[in-house]
Design an enzyme around this catalytic site. Sequence first.
Site, PDB file in Angstrom:
ATOM      1  N   GLU A 102       0.849  -1.193   0.000  1.00  0.00           N
ATOM      2  CA  GLU A 102       0.000   0.000   0.000  1.00  0.00           C
ATOM      3  C   GLU A 102       0.883   1.240   0.000  1.00  0.00           C
ATOM      4  O   GLU A 102       1.988   1.219   0.541  1.00  0.00           O
ATOM      5  CB  GLU A 102      -0.899  -0.069   1.248  1.00  0.00           C
ATOM      6  CG  GLU A 102      -1.797   1.106   1.506  1.00  0.00           C
ATOM      7  CD  GLU A 102      -2.852   1.340   0.443  1.00  0.00           C
ATOM      8  OE1 GLU A 102      -2.488   1.413  -0.743  1.00  0.00           O
ATOM      9  OE2 GLU A 102      -4.023   1.486   0.793  1.00  0.00           O
ATOM     10  N   ASP A 103       0.393   2.318  -0.602  1.00  0.00           N
ATOM     11  CA  ASP A 103       1.175   3.553  -0.617  1.00  0.00           C
ATOM     12  C   ASP A 103       1.192   4.222   0.757  1.00  0.00           C
ATOM     13  O   ASP A 103       2.243   4.603   1.254  1.00  0.00           O
ATOM     14  CB  ASP A 103       0.660   4.527  -1.695  1.00  0.00           C
ATOM     15  CG  ASP A 103      -0.837   4.792  -1.596  1.00  0.00           C
ATOM     16  OD1 ASP A 103      -1.518   4.188  -0.746  1.00  0.00           O
ATOM     17  OD2 ASP A 103      -1.335   5.616  -2.390  1.00  0.00           O
ATOM     18  N   ASP A 106      -3.776   5.841   6.279  1.00  0.00           N
ATOM     19  CA  ASP A 106      -4.262   7.076   6.900  1.00  0.00           C
ATOM     20  C   ASP A 106      -5.266   6.685   7.986  1.00  0.00           C
ATOM     21  O   ASP A 106      -4.872   6.449   9.122  1.00  0.00           O
ATOM     22  CB  ASP A 106      -4.877   7.925   5.777  1.00  0.00           C
ATOM     23  CG  ASP A 106      -5.427   9.244   6.253  1.00  0.00           C
ATOM     24  OD1 ASP A 106      -4.788   9.880   7.096  1.00  0.00           O
ATOM     25  OD2 ASP A 106      -6.491   9.654   5.768  1.00  0.00           O
ATOM     26  N   ASP A 162      -1.856  11.032  -5.437  1.00  0.00           N
ATOM     27  CA  ASP A 162      -2.422  12.064  -6.305  1.00  0.00           C
ATOM     28  C   ASP A 162      -3.313  13.047  -5.556  1.00  0.00           C
ATOM     29  O   ASP A 162      -3.782  12.775  -4.448  1.00  0.00           O
ATOM     30  CB  ASP A 162      -3.290  11.413  -7.383  1.00  0.00           C
ATOM     31  CG  ASP A 162      -4.603  10.884  -6.816  1.00  0.00           C
ATOM     32  OD1 ASP A 162      -4.544  10.069  -5.872  1.00  0.00           O
ATOM     33  OD2 ASP A 162      -5.669  11.315  -7.274  1.00  0.00           O
ATOM     34  N   ARG A 171       8.713  12.120  -8.497  1.00  0.00           N
ATOM     35  CA  ARG A 171       9.537  11.202  -7.706  1.00  0.00           C
ATOM     36  C   ARG A 171       9.535  11.574  -6.232  1.00  0.00           C
ATOM     37  O   ARG A 171       9.534  10.721  -5.346  1.00  0.00           O
ATOM     38  CB  ARG A 171      10.985  11.243  -8.197  1.00  0.00           C
ATOM     39  CG  ARG A 171      11.180  10.635  -9.566  1.00  0.00           C
ATOM     40  CD  ARG A 171      12.526  11.039 -10.123  1.00  0.00           C
ATOM     41  NE  ARG A 171      12.728  10.438 -11.416  1.00  0.00           N
ATOM     42  CZ  ARG A 171      13.487   9.352 -11.631  1.00  0.00           C
ATOM     43  NH1 ARG A 171      14.151   8.801 -10.628  1.00  0.00           N
ATOM     44  NH2 ARG A 171      13.599   8.851 -12.826  1.00  0.00           N
TER      45      ARG A 171
HETATM   46  P1  5GP Z   1      -7.182   4.982   4.529  1.00  0.00           P
HETATM   47  O1  5GP Z   1      -8.257   3.988   4.151  1.00  0.00           O
HETATM   48  O2  5GP Z   1      -6.064   4.394   5.351  1.00  0.00           O
HETATM   49  O3  5GP Z   1      -7.777   6.203   5.188  1.00  0.00           O
HETATM   50  O4  5GP Z   1      -6.599   5.586   3.217  1.00  0.00           O
HETATM   51  C1  5GP Z   1      -5.962   4.806   2.317  1.00  0.00           C
HETATM   52  C2  5GP Z   1      -5.849   5.485   0.961  1.00  0.00           C
HETATM   53  O5  5GP Z   1      -6.182   6.872   0.977  1.00  0.00           O
HETATM   54  C3  5GP Z   1      -4.423   5.425   0.526  1.00  0.00           C
HETATM   55  O6  5GP Z   1      -4.151   4.226  -0.142  1.00  0.00           O
HETATM   56  C4  5GP Z   1      -4.306   6.624  -0.392  1.00  0.00           C
HETATM   57  O7  5GP Z   1      -4.662   6.233  -1.703  1.00  0.00           O
HETATM   58  C5  5GP Z   1      -5.283   7.598   0.180  1.00  0.00           C
HETATM   59  N1  5GP Z   1      -4.576   8.600   1.013  1.00  0.00           N
HETATM   60  C6  5GP Z   1      -4.418   8.627   2.350  1.00  0.00           C
HETATM   61  N2  5GP Z   1      -3.710   9.681   2.766  1.00  0.00           N
HETATM   62  C7  5GP Z   1      -3.373  10.352   1.633  1.00  0.00           C
HETATM   63  C8  5GP Z   1      -2.607  11.543   1.392  1.00  0.00           C
HETATM   64  O8  5GP Z   1      -2.059  12.232   2.275  1.00  0.00           O
HETATM   65  N3  5GP Z   1      -2.479  11.914   0.085  1.00  0.00           N
HETATM   66  C9  5GP Z   1      -3.036  11.213  -0.948  1.00  0.00           C
HETATM   67  N4  5GP Z   1      -2.834  11.672  -2.176  1.00  0.00           N
HETATM   68  N5  5GP Z   1      -3.764  10.082  -0.750  1.00  0.00           N
HETATM   69  C10 5GP Z   1      -3.922   9.666   0.529  1.00  0.00           C
HETATM   70 MG    MG Z   2      -3.726   3.605  -1.913  1.00  0.00          MG
END
Ligand code: 5GP
Ligand code: MG
Length: 178
Positions: A102-103, A106, A162, A171
């Site tokens: 996963e990137d 959050d 994004d 990058r």
């Molecule tokens: P979660 O379900 O943990 O709240 O969020 C997961 C997804 O939300 C991540 O895989 C990502 O794609 C997106 N996300 C969470 N935080 C950020 C952020 O700071 N910037 C961006 N661009 N996407 C985020």
């Molecule tokens: Mg993601």
Amino acid sequence: MDKIRLKDKEFSLFIPEAEILDAVGRMALQLKVDMEGKNPLFVGILNGAFMFVADLMRALDAPYELTFARYSSYQDTASTGKVNEIMPVRADIRGRTLVLLEDIIDTGITMCFVRRRLLDEGAAEVRIASMLFKPDSLRCDLRPDYVGLVLPGDFIVGHGLDYEGLGRSYRDIYKLVR
Ligand code: 5GP
Ligand code: MG
């Protein structure tokens, strides 16, 4: 570049690529040790993880199996709290060790949902490797097994992430200024 603009928002340089690659290299070393003898299936979570997946798999430089799945939960600059499955894992996962790539984590809602789903479908074990982790935003019971960098709650873009479809190709990582 110190500053970038995407649509209505301005972002400033936050994490240079070299720092990300160092962190990913450390994750690869740990994964190599932990996956010894396990025949894991790596699952890249699209879209955001595409660059991290390429970095990590190259750092591993070994004959691991890799596939992709796609989920989405983010709209604009915040989580909606609801996860959509856009492209499920197609491989037979029964009895296997999966490593989700996963990137960023959050709220953790996406990874909680996906992990539960894959365990229900018969995976023996689901580990989570996230390039970035924002522990202060966590809203469910999730502890990623491998984390590159731990960050505060700012909204960021670049290195796969994004804002409204833009900024994934940078990058370096940038954080929202205004
Ligand atoms: P979660 O379900 O943990 O709240 O969020 C997961 C997804 O939300 C991540 O895989 C990502 O794609 C997106 N996300 C969470 N935080 C950020 C952020 O700071 N910037 C961006 N661009 N996407 C985020
Ligand atoms: Mg993601």
